[in-house]
Scaffold this motif. Sequence first.
Motif, PDB file in Angstrom:
ATOM      1  N   UNK A 349       0.813  -1.226   0.000  1.00 61.11           N
ATOM      2  CA  UNK A 349       0.000   0.000   0.000  1.00 61.11           C
ATOM      3  C   UNK A 349       0.842   1.270   0.000  1.00 61.11           C
ATOM      4  N   UNK A 350       1.806   1.382   0.921  1.00 60.03           N
ATOM      5  CA  UNK A 350       2.728   2.525   0.961  1.00 60.03           C
ATOM      6  C   UNK A 350       1.998   3.847   0.813  1.00 60.03           C
ATOM      7  N   UNK A 351       0.915   4.007   1.586  1.00 60.61           N
ATOM      8  CA  UNK A 351       0.059   5.179   1.414  1.00 60.61           C
ATOM      9  C   UNK A 351       0.757   6.507   1.624  1.00 60.61           C
ATOM     10  N   UNK A 352       1.555   6.631   2.675  1.00 59.63           N
ATOM     11  CA  UNK A 352       2.204   7.908   2.972  1.00 59.63           C
ATOM     12  C   UNK A 352       3.235   8.263   1.904  1.00 59.63           C
ATOM     13  N   UNK A 353       3.981   7.252   1.466  1.00 59.43           N
ATOM     14  CA  UNK A 353       5.001   7.515   0.450  1.00 59.43           C
ATOM     15  C   UNK A 353       4.345   7.936  -0.866  1.00 59.43           C
ATOM     16  N   UNK A 354       3.269   7.270  -1.234  1.00 56.28           N
ATOM     17  CA  UNK A 354       2.574   7.615  -2.476  1.00 56.28           C
ATOM     18  C   UNK A 354       2.019   9.031  -2.407  1.00 56.28           C
ATOM     19  N   UNK A 355       1.381   9.358  -1.281  1.00 50.24           N
ATOM     20  CA  UNK A 355       0.801  10.693  -1.135  1.00 50.24           C
ATOM     21  C   UNK A 355       1.878  11.762  -1.218  1.00 50.24           C
ATOM     22  N   UNK A 356       3.011  11.521  -0.572  1.00 46.69           N
ATOM     23  CA  UNK A 356       4.102  12.483  -0.622  1.00 46.69           C
ATOM     24  C   UNK A 356       4.613  12.652  -2.045  1.00 46.69           C
ATOM     25  N   UNK A 357       4.696  11.556  -2.795  1.00 52.32           N
ATOM     26  CA  UNK A 357       5.169  11.620  -4.176  1.00 52.32           C
ATOM     27  C   UNK A 357       4.221  12.433  -5.047  1.00 52.32           C
ATOM     28  N   UNK A 359       2.004  14.742  -4.107  1.00 52.96           N
ATOM     29  CA  UNK A 359       1.903  16.145  -3.696  1.00 52.96           C
ATOM     30  C   UNK A 359       3.158  16.947  -3.994  1.00 52.96           C
ATOM     31  N   UNK A 360       4.319  16.296  -4.012  1.00 53.28           N
ATOM     32  CA  UNK A 360       5.572  17.012  -4.248  1.00 53.28           C
ATOM     33  C   UNK A 360       6.062  16.893  -5.683  1.00 53.28           C
ATOM     34  N   UNK A 361       5.567  15.896  -6.401  1.00 56.45           N
ATOM     35  CA  UNK A 361       6.058  15.657  -7.746  1.00 56.45           C
ATOM     36  C   UNK A 361       7.358  14.882  -7.783  1.00 56.45           C
ATOM     37  N   UNK A 362       7.835  14.448  -6.617  1.00 58.21           N
ATOM     38  CA  UNK A 362       9.080  13.688  -6.539  1.00 58.21           C
ATOM     39  C   UNK A 362       8.801  12.200  -6.724  1.00 58.21           C
ATOM     40  N   UNK A 363       9.750  11.511  -7.311  1.00 58.87           N
ATOM     41  CA  UNK A 363       9.617  10.080  -7.537  1.00 58.87           C
ATOM     42  C   UNK A 363       9.847   9.301  -6.248  1.00 58.87           C
ATOM     43  N   UNK A 364       9.076   8.236  -6.043  1.00 61.80           N
ATOM     44  CA  UNK A 364       9.301   7.351  -4.902  1.00 61.80           C
ATOM     45  C   UNK A 364      10.686   6.722  -4.990  1.00 61.80           C
ATOM     46  N   UNK A 365      11.184   6.552  -6.202  1.00 53.71           N
ATOM     47  CA  UNK A 365      12.517   5.991  -6.382  1.00 53.71           C
ATOM     48  C   UNK A 365      13.582   6.889  -5.773  1.00 53.71           C
ATOM     49  N   UNK A 366      13.279   8.191  -5.652  1.00 51.77           N
ATOM     50  CA  UNK A 366      14.202   9.133  -5.013  1.00 51.77           C
ATOM     51  C   UNK A 366      13.814   9.387  -3.563  1.00 51.77           C
ATOM     52  N   UNK A 367      12.513   9.528  -3.303  1.00 46.96           N
ATOM     53  CA  UNK A 367      12.043   9.817  -1.944  1.00 46.96           C
ATOM     54  C   UNK A 367      12.368   8.680  -0.979  1.00 46.96           C
ATOM     55  N   UNK A 368      12.144   7.470  -1.422  1.00 48.43           N
ATOM     56  CA  UNK A 368      12.318   6.313  -0.544  1.00 48.43           C
ATOM     57  C   UNK A 368      12.849   5.130  -1.354  1.00 48.43           C
ATOM     58  N   UNK A 369      14.103   5.202  -1.790  1.00 49.66           N
ATOM     59  CA  UNK A 369      14.644   4.162  -2.678  1.00 49.66           C
ATOM     60  C   UNK A 369      14.727   2.778  -2.054  1.00 49.66           C
ATOM     61  N   UNK A 370      14.703   2.698  -0.719  1.00 48.65           N
ATOM     62  CA  UNK A 370      14.787   1.395  -0.054  1.00 48.65           C
ATOM     63  C   UNK A 370      13.418   0.845   0.345  1.00 48.65           C
ATOM     64  N   UNK A 371      12.357   1.568   0.006  1.00 47.67           N
ATOM     65  CA  UNK A 371      11.010   1.085   0.313  1.00 47.67           C
ATOM     66  C   UNK A 371      10.691  -0.117  -0.560  1.00 47.67           C
ATOM     67  N   UNK A 372       9.773  -0.965  -0.070  1.00 44.96           N
ATOM     68  CA  UNK A 372       9.403  -2.148  -0.838  1.00 44.96           C
ATOM     69  C   UNK A 372       8.774  -1.771  -2.182  1.00 44.96           C
ATOM     70  N   UNK A 373       8.045  -0.649  -2.218  1.00 41.52           N
ATOM     71  CA  UNK A 373       7.450  -0.209  -3.477  1.00 41.52           C
ATOM     72  C   UNK A 373       8.550   0.067  -4.501  1.00 41.52           C
ATOM     73  N   UNK A 374       9.564   0.837  -4.114  1.00 42.42           N
ATOM     74  CA  UNK A 374      10.645   1.181  -5.034  1.00 42.42           C
ATOM     75  C   UNK A 374      11.432  -0.058  -5.455  1.00 42.42           C
ATOM     76  N   UNK A 375      11.706  -0.937  -4.496  1.00 41.04           N
ATOM     77  CA  UNK A 375      12.489  -2.142  -4.790  1.00 41.04           C
ATOM     78  C   UNK A 375      11.777  -3.015  -5.818  1.00 41.04           C
ATOM     79  N   UNK A 376      10.473  -3.216  -5.617  1.00 37.84           N
ATOM     80  CA  UNK A 376       9.736  -4.118  -6.507  1.00 37.84           C
ATOM     81  C   UNK A 376       9.517  -3.508  -7.884  1.00 37.84           C
ATOM     82  N   UNK A 377       9.363  -2.176  -7.935  1.00 36.71           N
ATOM     83  CA  UNK A 377       9.265  -1.509  -9.232  1.00 36.71           C
ATOM     84  C   UNK A 377      10.554  -1.701 -10.015  1.00 36.71           C
ATOM     85  N   UNK A 378      11.690  -1.534  -9.350  1.00 33.45           N
ATOM     86  CA  UNK A 378      12.976  -1.698 -10.043  1.00 33.45           C
ATOM     87  C   UNK A 378      13.179  -3.153 -10.468  1.00 33.45           C
ATOM     88  N   UNK A 379      12.752  -4.092  -9.645  1.00 34.45           N
ATOM     89  CA  UNK A 379      12.858  -5.507 -10.029  1.00 34.45           C
ATOM     90  C   UNK A 379      12.030  -5.791 -11.280  1.00 34.45           C
TER      91      UNK A 379
END
Length: 417
Positions: A349-357, A359-379
């Motif tokens: 779900x990663x709700x807070x990370x998604x909302x921050x991305x 609202x700020x226009x920043x990529x989750x890959x940069x905001x939280x590169x070690x999050x499970x969302x970012x890891x699985x997207x890169x995989x």
Amino acid sequence: MQESRNYIVVSNGDECIRWLRNISDHSSKFIFVEEQDIRKVLQLVDAVDINAVLLHMRSQDFRQEVALSPAFLQEIAFIEEISATRPDLPVLALAETADEQLLLTIMRAGARDFIRIGTKENELLAILGRYSLRSAIRREQSTPQLESGQITAIINARPSPDSAMLAIHLAQAMQETESTLLVDLGIPHADSLLFMGLQGKYSFVDVMRNLARVDATLIDTGFARHRSGLSVLSMPDDPEDDFQISPADIYTVLRTLRKHFSQVVINLGGVTRVDFLQLLLSAVDRTILVAEQSVPSCKRNYELLRALRAQNELQNTGLVLDHYLPRLLPDADNIASSFDLPLLTMLPPAGMIRLSSVNTGDSILELSPKSQYAIRIRELAQTLQDSKDKYTHKQGLLASLQRIFSDWHISRSKLLS
């Protein structure tokens, strides 16, 4: 998987189109062009490996004297120009009836064969099959083309910002190693531009209406560009109701985009028009279906899958489960089994990370590169990119990727950690 044979059909006759669309041989694909537009036909020939051009002789639909009619002369001129411009491309004439004078005239103009509209399926396929070997020999003798980019489509039966979120981050992950374009055709329109804080000078509608102008200069100056280097082409916020896309134009624009980008990701989330999806998915290399654990999401996506499978447009598709909670039912294995799709990954779900991305226009890959969302997207991005290097079109990309998706088994303990 049997290699697809492609035929351009120049016709605006309902009976002729209905007859060809009822052909059940899925290895034969008919691309319809309504007008006798030489430029459009040749663009399509350059974009797709075409076995033959089928011209519906509409002048023969009317039981009158047509030998010198303007419509008949236009058809003859069309055959002559195609034959002169592409002498190795067979032109076949279609009509309900034909007399000896008609056959002699069209053969002199350059037509290779005549087919009666309504011919039985096996007889039609036998006639078309005569030209498959000739086309295969022509491909082998032609000059090798530069490697073209790969296109991944993302579909979801329910309008949701999560489809755009996945498309954005998958494209950004690919952009880290290859030039990538994100094409956002999903609903709501233009969400990707809002999420990344971008404005586009040029929309997808503009591109479709000005195909001849799409080149490196237009891409560099007209397409939106994210600071990561990702190029973005989106539908406008409020597309015109009368905007129509023809099969010929779709194949042409995607062929053009392949030449300029190593990877193209198309967001089709929320789009449920089966005819439109059939058109798009027939021209891409692979499809990702995004669904959630909820009953409404599973139900709607299963219905969409069933409709698309009826059109044989899902030979190379994998499943991504979004907002996945491992302790709730139905679980990932049951959903994948009921959809009869290989499970590519499960996104938390990663709700807070998604909302921050968002609202700020920043990529989750940069905001939280070690999050499970970012890891699985890169995989996921890495797997799709690796498949491009390992398998080429000549080896049967669709069949090869299907094997990759089917064989790619990620342990649940790793995914759910």
